[in-house]
Design a protein around this motif. Sequence first.
Motif, PDB file in Angstrom:
ATOM      1  N   LEU A  80      19.376  75.255  19.587  1.00  0.00           N
ATOM      2  CA  LEU A  80      19.592  74.062  18.768  1.00  0.00           C
ATOM      3  C   LEU A  80      20.832  74.223  17.888  1.00  0.00           C
ATOM      4  N   LEU A  81      20.991  75.403  17.308  1.00  0.00           N
ATOM      5  CA  LEU A  81      22.115  75.646  16.404  1.00  0.00           C
ATOM      6  C   LEU A  81      23.454  75.666  17.145  1.00  0.00           C
ATOM      7  N   MET A  82      23.434  75.976  18.441  1.00  0.00           N
ATOM      8  CA  MET A  82      24.677  76.020  19.226  1.00  0.00           C
ATOM      9  C   MET A  82      25.240  74.627  19.495  1.00  0.00           C
ATOM     10  N   LYS A  83      24.392  73.605  19.500  1.00  0.00           N
ATOM     11  CA  LYS A  83      24.792  72.195  19.668  1.00  0.00           C
ATOM     12  C   LYS A  83      25.716  71.968  20.875  1.00  0.00           C
ATOM     13  N   PRO A  84      25.244  72.226  22.088  1.00  0.00           N
ATOM     14  CA  PRO A  84      26.062  71.935  23.280  1.00  0.00           C
ATOM     15  C   PRO A  84      26.177  70.427  23.503  1.00  0.00           C
TER      16      PRO A  84
ATOM     17  N   MET B  22      11.531  68.881  13.960  1.00  0.00           N
ATOM     18  CA  MET B  22      12.389  68.792  15.140  1.00  0.00           C
ATOM     19  C   MET B  22      12.699  67.336  15.484  1.00  0.00           C
ATOM     20  N   GLU B  23      11.724  66.453  15.288  1.00  0.00           N
ATOM     21  CA  GLU B  23      11.968  65.025  15.525  1.00  0.00           C
ATOM     22  C   GLU B  23      13.106  64.517  14.652  1.00  0.00           C
ATOM     23  N   GLU B  24      13.045  64.841  13.360  1.00  0.00           N
ATOM     24  CA  GLU B  24      14.106  64.398  12.451  1.00  0.00           C
ATOM     25  C   GLU B  24      15.448  64.992  12.856  1.00  0.00           C
ATOM     26  N   TYR B  25      15.422  66.238  13.271  1.00  0.00           N
ATOM     27  CA  TYR B  25      16.631  66.918  13.740  1.00  0.00           C
ATOM     28  C   TYR B  25      17.236  66.179  14.925  1.00  0.00           C
TER      29      TYR B  25
ATOM     30  N   ASP C 288      20.785  66.104   7.228  1.00  0.00           N
ATOM     31  CA  ASP C 288      22.162  65.869   7.650  1.00  0.00           C
ATOM     32  C   ASP C 288      22.907  67.185   7.847  1.00  0.00           C
ATOM     33  N   LEU C 289      22.525  68.215   7.090  1.00  0.00           N
ATOM     34  CA  LEU C 289      23.202  69.502   7.206  1.00  0.00           C
ATOM     35  C   LEU C 289      23.030  70.088   8.600  1.00  0.00           C
ATOM     36  N   ILE C 290      21.807  70.071   9.082  1.00  0.00           N
ATOM     37  CA  ILE C 290      21.495  70.728  10.354  1.00  0.00           C
ATOM     38  C   ILE C 290      22.022  69.954  11.549  1.00  0.00           C
ATOM     39  N   THR C 291      22.380  68.683  11.371  1.00  0.00           N
ATOM     40  CA  THR C 291      22.753  67.869  12.523  1.00  0.00           C
ATOM     41  C   THR C 291      24.253  67.724  12.701  1.00  0.00           C
ATOM     42  N   SER C 292      25.065  68.402  11.880  1.00  0.00           N
ATOM     43  CA  SER C 292      26.512  68.315  12.068  1.00  0.00           C
ATOM     44  C   SER C 292      26.888  69.013  13.363  1.00  0.00           C
TER      45      SER C 292
END
Length: 677
Positions: free
Chosen positions: A179-183, A203-206, A548-552
């Motif tokens: 998830l953190l790698m954001k491919p 995880m849903e919000e993410y 918002d932080l985790i979804t950049s």
Amino acid sequence: MLYEIRNATISVGGNDILTGFDFRIVDNEKIALVGKNGTGKTTLLRFIVGEVELDYNSDNSIGKVIKSNDFVIGYLSQISFSDKNITVYEELSKAFKDVIDMKIKIDELNNKLKFEYNEGDAIRLNDLINAFNNSGGLYYEKEIKIAFNKFGFDTSDLNKKLSEFSGGQITKISLLKLLLMKPNLLILDEPTNNLDIDAIEWMEEYFKKYKNTILLVSHDRMFIDNVCNVVYEIENKKLIRYTGNYTNYLEQKEKNFLSKLSQYKRDKKKLDKLNELTERFRYKATKAKMVKSKDKMIKRIEDNLEMPFREKNNKKEILVSSQVESGKVVLRCEDLVVGYGNKSISKVNLLVNRGDRVGIIGKNGTGKSTFIKTIVDEVKKISGVFYFGHNVYYEYFEQNVANINSDDTIFEYFEKIYPSYTNEQIRDLLGKFSFTGEAVFKKVSKLSGGEKVRLTFAKIFEKKPNLLILDEPTNHLDIASKENLEYIIDNYDGTVIFVSHDRYFTKKISNKILLFESGKTLYFSDGYIDYENYENRKNEIDNKFNYDLITSSIYDVKNPMDEGKIDYSEIEPYDKYMSLSEAENLKNIETNDTKKISKESFIDNKEKNKILKKIKVLEENIEKLEKDNNDLKISLNDVAIQTDFQKLYEIDELINKNEIKIDNYLKEWEELNDLIK
């Protein structure tokens, strides 16, 4: 980003899994892949990541794959930890390698500029700082901590070595790293497995704010409902695309089936009518041309006549009842402290009455399963009391049922449990749970997790208890099996106490909720909605996390691609669209020609010519209407139309009106032919 598969076939072990299918992915779509276990969902994911190859189609062609240059895939099975002696924090930080590399270069340039100023280095430093900030460099460490906490770990665990974690925890850490790698494309196979409700909701919000594309296989219907905007279903070796979430998919699928069923009935009726007409005139020389034309029409209809497919569902055949009725009070717990040894986990006060459906929820480790094991005497209570009421007879489903091992076949397994049953009775019982034919001779040890769950339910339900105690009953079940279980419990006349992380199942089945939270339990007498209101109020007061932080993302996000949808404004209303040429053909026929002519009338040559002229016009109109309907039916195969149910309805109405007109013309055509035969 674009990824597309066109007219492809995938086979495994010589057996076709998917045939002649199309599949496409567009930027920022959140796609769910659904279907019964064994239909090929995971196989399709493996093809997309390059682990499986396409097979030849029936015409010896092979499908095409088109993808954009920036297509980067992240797939959980590809994540592995080569060194388990490093800490979790070190491993998760690898997801931000580009950001960390930029930070190292920034520090190097800063140190260099302290001793020797260089304008070129200063410009490079400024560019690096901007890129670092835009890529989330200022908060990536916080991002790791927030995500790690939400997956049920303590922040102090970040400094532990990977080797100190269990297999299940390693799987969760692997998912977190992915998830953190954001491919560009994030591919997940059952991402909510082994996660508690808090982690699933996080995880849903993410995913809702995740800026890239997601393709997931999941049996969690509420998760799909809350996250996904596209659903692909695998059914009968075909792949069908639906726009919207899980609820939209169910509605569209039902409307699609009913529309196809309506079309099938119309075509069948028309085919019967044409066969009747051709048989009447087949041996009349003057009608040879007409019969030949109708024979072609009959063949065309027969070639395309197919009853729409609908997966058989056995749920209505499975009705479970209890042998005896329990007393009004089924279970009472008073200051019941549960845990292991002297270590207390939670205290429970609970009253369960006959007919209640009590759903037990909460984070992992809060004592849910320990409570269940306590009341079925598998774990000793620490203090307090609990007791069952009068005439209570329970059966217990434990969540580790997938670990059942036996060298017996399914049939032998049941023969030992129910020695008085005849072979026919055993087969009938197993058949209700989809064990039919040769399947009953499979060894229990060789069954999948889902098959073992169904086998256990068959055994439990046949004992006809008046209390079901279920610990994670939906684990390993596909959506169809979950729906069957919901139907069974809905129609069950006893009491149910169950633990589940499946919110859709819990919301549908329960009328009471027991929440395990921070060493205590909370009881919601109005069920899941009451619990949801509690959670919403709590979140308003205690909004700790900035999602918002985790979804950049470090990737540029493009606008969704134009999919080339059809402009339906060009389709004119029915009266105009379908009747212009008919009116043109008919307007030159004299008014008195349209009057019905009785069989008893004397028909001279002049009158006969007028009738023949009218017959010709009717045949032309019928031919045109049939062509128009054929074109409309072809348009129904367009993906854009299949997912626009307002347009589907309009086209279906057009086809229906045309069929009515064709029937009327055929009736008139038949009457006129009777006059001159």
